[in-house]
Design a protein around this motif. Structure first.
Motif, PDB file in Angstrom:
ATOM      1  N   PHE A  11       0.834  -1.200   0.000  1.00  0.00           N
ATOM      2  CA  PHE A  11       0.000   0.000   0.000  1.00  0.00           C
ATOM      3  C   PHE A  11       0.870   1.251   0.000  1.00  0.00           C
ATOM      4  N   LYS A  12       1.889   1.278   0.849  1.00  0.00           N
ATOM      5  CA  LYS A  12       2.786   2.435   0.898  1.00  0.00           C
ATOM      6  C   LYS A  12       3.521   2.606  -0.425  1.00  0.00           C
ATOM      7  N   SER A  13       3.932   1.485  -1.017  1.00  0.00           N
ATOM      8  CA  SER A  13       4.661   1.548  -2.282  1.00  0.00           C
ATOM      9  C   SER A  13       3.794   2.102  -3.400  1.00  0.00           C
ATOM     10  N   ILE A  14       2.551   1.627  -3.518  1.00  0.00           N
ATOM     11  CA  ILE A  14       1.672   2.038  -4.608  1.00  0.00           C
ATOM     12  C   ILE A  14       1.200   3.473  -4.435  1.00  0.00           C
ATOM     13  N   ILE A  15       1.011   3.906  -3.204  1.00  0.00           N
ATOM     14  CA  ILE A  15       0.565   5.280  -2.938  1.00  0.00           C
ATOM     15  C   ILE A  15       1.528   6.291  -3.552  1.00  0.00           C
ATOM     16  N   PHE A  16       2.814   5.958  -3.592  1.00  0.00           N
ATOM     17  CA  PHE A  16       3.812   6.885  -4.132  1.00  0.00           C
ATOM     18  C   PHE A  16       4.027   6.700  -5.633  1.00  0.00           C
ATOM     19  N   GLU A  17       3.322   5.768  -6.250  1.00  0.00           N
ATOM     20  CA  GLU A  17       3.396   5.601  -7.703  1.00  0.00           C
ATOM     21  C   GLU A  17       2.293   6.469  -8.320  1.00  0.00           C
ATOM     22  N   LYS A  18       2.627   7.702  -8.591  1.00  0.00           N
ATOM     23  CA  LYS A  18       1.624   8.682  -9.010  1.00  0.00           C
ATOM     24  C   LYS A  18       0.906   8.274 -10.292  1.00  0.00           C
ATOM     25  N   ASP A  19       1.654   7.685 -11.232  1.00  0.00           N
ATOM     26  CA  ASP A  19       1.021   7.306 -12.501  1.00  0.00           C
ATOM     27  C   ASP A  19      -0.051   6.246 -12.295  1.00  0.00           C
ATOM     28  N   VAL A  20       0.223   5.293 -11.410  1.00  0.00           N
ATOM     29  CA  VAL A  20      -0.743   4.230 -11.130  1.00  0.00           C
ATOM     30  C   VAL A  20      -1.961   4.803 -10.413  1.00  0.00           C
ATOM     31  N   ILE A  21      -1.730   5.684  -9.453  1.00  0.00           N
ATOM     32  CA  ILE A  21      -2.836   6.290  -8.697  1.00  0.00           C
ATOM     33  C   ILE A  21      -3.739   7.103  -9.624  1.00  0.00           C
ATOM     34  N   ILE A  22      -3.135   7.926 -10.471  1.00  0.00           N
ATOM     35  CA  ILE A  22      -3.918   8.744 -11.402  1.00  0.00           C
ATOM     36  C   ILE A  22      -4.722   7.857 -12.333  1.00  0.00           C
ATOM     37  N   LEU A  23      -4.084   6.807 -12.829  1.00  0.00           N
ATOM     38  CA  LEU A  23      -4.743   5.892 -13.756  1.00  0.00           C
ATOM     39  C   LEU A  23      -5.923   5.191 -13.095  1.00  0.00           C
ATOM     40  N   LEU A  24      -5.710   4.616 -11.921  1.00  0.00           N
ATOM     41  CA  LEU A  24      -6.741   3.804 -11.277  1.00  0.00           C
ATOM     42  C   LEU A  24      -7.855   4.632 -10.651  1.00  0.00           C
ATOM     43  N   VAL A  25      -7.499   5.751 -10.052  1.00  0.00           N
ATOM     44  CA  VAL A  25      -8.489   6.535  -9.308  1.00  0.00           C
ATOM     45  C   VAL A  25      -9.211   7.530 -10.206  1.00  0.00           C
ATOM     46  N   LEU A  26      -8.463   8.265 -11.014  1.00  0.00           N
ATOM     47  CA  LEU A  26      -9.076   9.332 -11.802  1.00  0.00           C
ATOM     48  C   LEU A  26      -9.500   8.882 -13.194  1.00  0.00           C
TER      49      LEU A  26
END
Length: 379
Positions: A11-26
């Motif tokens: 969870f901590k690792s993925i939270i800092f992967e901005k590209d993945v977060i933007i892709l999955l959430v937004l």
């Protein structure tokens, strides 16, 4: 405790992967607004049409008035020749032409056969089908009314003349989407494909970035922990998109969201299998992105959503079911939400996705470990 610690680290690792977060959430939320806006109008309206009236009678003018007053059409041109009418359609200035021949009114009143010609540009299926269906409805309604008047003119009482002209009628009841709008037909299916694409990309990018780490010891636990985090984000954005479709675009929600959630969760596990395989094979983020987005259209087109599955060739269906899980998910997911299908109806689709996952996940893990072990040996 060890797995929970691993889950927390992922969870901590993925939270800092901005590209993945933007892709999955937004990603799904943004695309829902874009596609919802594209289909904001429920129907195709103001279709530009041209007419050629060579009869110029009160009856022909009445027909043209009906078309002029209909919201589906915009009568833009009155032409003087068939060639002009054809040129307007060929030049895309209009999508439909209406031709009323000479002596049309005379032929009708003397009970001679006569035709009103509807010329539709069939190159655009959406516009063409809408234009033809509404034009045919208008002409048939006018024809029935004219026939009743002609029968009454022969001295038959109105009630009997109606029964002669209309010996039988039909009634209809359209379920789930009575207005048959494009928005209701497409948007939930699009949201299902958005989930496929963001999970395919999210899992694939994670494998490309963390391939050596994931291919080491405890591969299954590491993958499972990462999938839990990624699926949590993907599911949250997907069901936010469904809420947006309901709140902003008035999509009817009749189904059990728990069943829809279960289907989406199992689909995420299923779509993770080809994501892991493709990412492990290419081991390059750009190439993986190109492949994954290239697959979006053919997988959706062959999923049985836009074109019903019973119309697809049997060998093609078999091949798709073996290789890609969207065919088990996107149409049943839509029907659970919009039609309110029960778990009993879709449990077969759920079982097929589970079987797909149980077959392909070990293969995906094997390919992942093999590909990154080869790289480790080469180094």
């Amino acid at each position: 405790m060890l797995f929970l610690r691993m889950l927390f680290e992922e969870f901590k690792s993925i939270i800092f992967e901005k590209d993945v977060i933007i892709l999955l959430v937004l990603g799904p939320i943004f695309l829902t607004f874009i596609f919802g806006g594209a289909y904001l109008n429920s129907y195709v309206e103001d279709i530009p049409i041209a007419v050629l009236d060579e009869d110029n009678s009160s009856m022909s003018r009445m027909i043209l008035q009906q078309f002029s007053e209909d919201d589906r059409f915009n009568l833009c041109y009155n032409t003087n020749s068939r060639e002009e009418l054809k040129n307007l359609i060929d030049s895309r200035k209009v999508h439909m032409g209406l031709y009323i021949p000479p002596d049309f009114s005379k032929d009708v009143t003397t009970l001679e056969s006569s035709d009103v010609l509807i010329v539709v540009d069939g190159s655009n299926m959406v516009v063409g089908n809408n234009a033809y269906a509404q034009a045919a409805s208008i002409i048939q309604t006018i024809a029935a009314g004219t026939q009743i008047k002609l029968i009454e003119a022969k001295g038959i009482v109105p009630s009997l003349s109606y029964n002669i002209a209309m010996p039988f009628q039909f009634t209809d009841r359209i379920l789930y989407d009575p207005k048959m709008t494009y928005m209701n037909y497409l948007i939930v299916g699009f949201i299902g494909v958005f989930l496929q694409q963001v999970m395919l990309s999210g899992v694939g990018i994670s494998v490309v970035k963390k391939g050596e780490y994931l291919a080491g010891k405890k591969t299954f636990k590491k993958l499972f922990a990462r999938l839990i985090v990624l699926s949590t984000l993907g599911l949250a954005s997907t069901f936010t998109s469904i809420y947006i479709a309901y709140s902003f675009f008035n999509i009817p929600i009749k189904g059990n969201m728990q069943v829809a959630f279960l289907m989406a969760l199992i689909f995420i596990l299923a779509i993770s299998c080809p994501a892991i395989i493709l990412a492990a094979l290419v081991k390059d983020r750009l190439k993986f992105a190109q492949i994954s987005f290239m697959l979006s259209l053919p997988t959706f087109a062959t999923s049985g959503y836009l074109w019903t599955m019973d119309q697809l060739p049997a060998p093609l269906i078999t091949g798709i079911k073996m290789l890609w899980p969207l065919i088990y998910f996107v149409r049943p997911f839509d029907e659970v939400i919009v039609k309110g299908l029960s778990f009993e109806v879709v449990k077969g689709n759920i079982m097929e996705m589970l079987i797909y996952t149980l077959i392909w996940m070990p293969i995906a893990i094997f390919i992942l470990k093999k590909r990154y072990k080869q790289e480790e040996c080469a180094n």
